[in-house]
Design an enzyme around this catalytic site. Sequence first.
Site, PDB file in Angstrom:
ATOM      1  N   CYS A  31       2.572   9.953  -9.708  1.00 54.33           N
ATOM      2  CA  CYS A  31       2.743  11.163  -8.893  1.00 54.33           C
ATOM      3  C   CYS A  31       4.207  11.343  -8.506  1.00 54.33           C
ATOM      4  O   CYS A  31       5.008  10.419  -8.583  1.00 54.33           O
ATOM      5  CB  CYS A  31       1.891  11.068  -7.635  1.00 54.33           C
ATOM      6  N   ASN A 104       2.915   9.209  -3.066  1.00 54.10           N
ATOM      7  CA  ASN A 104       2.963   8.651  -4.415  1.00 54.10           C
ATOM      8  C   ASN A 104       2.647   7.166  -4.323  1.00 54.10           C
ATOM      9  O   ASN A 104       3.286   6.446  -3.571  1.00 54.10           O
ATOM     10  CB  ASN A 104       4.357   8.856  -5.024  1.00 54.10           C
ATOM     11  N   GLY A 105       1.638   6.720  -5.070  1.00 48.55           N
ATOM     12  CA  GLY A 105       1.353   5.284  -5.077  1.00 48.55           C
ATOM     13  C   GLY A 105      -0.126   4.984  -5.067  1.00 48.55           C
ATOM     14  O   GLY A 105      -0.964   5.827  -5.414  1.00 48.55           O
ATOM     15  N   GLU A 106      -0.442   3.776  -4.658  1.00 47.09           N
ATOM     16  CA  GLU A 106      -1.820   3.309  -4.553  1.00 47.09           C
ATOM     17  C   GLU A 106      -1.971   2.469  -3.295  1.00 47.09           C
ATOM     18  O   GLU A 106      -1.133   1.604  -3.021  1.00 47.09           O
ATOM     19  CB  GLU A 106      -2.197   2.451  -5.757  1.00 47.09           C
TER      20      GLU A 106
END
Length: 282
Positions: A31, A104-106
């Site tokens: 993202c 953005n990320g997890e």
Amino acid sequence: MGIMRLHAGRAATRSRNQEDKTKGNWTAYMCGIAGILVTGSAEPPQREELSRMIGRLHHRGPDGTGFHIDGPAGLAHARLSIIDLAGGAQPMPNETGDVWVTFNGEIFNYRELTAQLVARGHRFHSHSDTEVLVHLYEEYGEDMLSHLNGQFAFALWDAKRRRLLLARDRVGIRPLFYTEGAGRLCFASEVKALFALPAVSRRLDIEALAETATFWAPLSGRSAFAGIASLPPGHLLVVDGAQRRLVRYWDWQFPATVPAPRAERQMKQALRIGSAATLNIY
């Protein structure tokens, strides 16, 4: 308060990306986030300039774009759909619409956090890891970061307090750059998105380039371009009116003394425990 959101899906691109994800081809996709905060007497952020910024990050999130504008703050997102394909569009609000995030990320432990927050009375409208962030902020404020297990870069807008938080994961896996001038603070996942704004100058930082040649990257807090900073790993930037606070919320911890060598059996046990913990986050 003027608020605008737009989410444009791309079905054909999504189908192709899902096939790539199934095959494990992750390297080209992630993202992207971008945004503008007016900190002085400058014009408020416009949809068109946010669109230019996030357009430079299309390669990071080809599944859709989203925008949120609220007075002095503008957030944008380029989405790679992984979790909650139908309900995870960003920027994402809390249940009352006064806290917004572009992320953005997890978040590896989002299921556990969701259960804890629901038990505390929070209402979720999606099944995404993104929504955990707005509810964590409601519950813990800036201390929300101590609860996260993951890799991330995000911008969170608190509409009631009129303040912006920029945060980056502990070791800097996800990038986040920002620059400030002419009464505006602008941020993005990549420098090229900042260059979509004519007011952002394109000048190399010679010292940072020398650091790149020596250390493989500019030292923490710098970028290869003059006037553009990289949010350091493990840090939170809070922009509250004219005030700026750069907070280190995490740092490496090393033992004061070198431990004595361990027996082979102890080392095997430590390796098993560490491997189990690592697998659990996925």
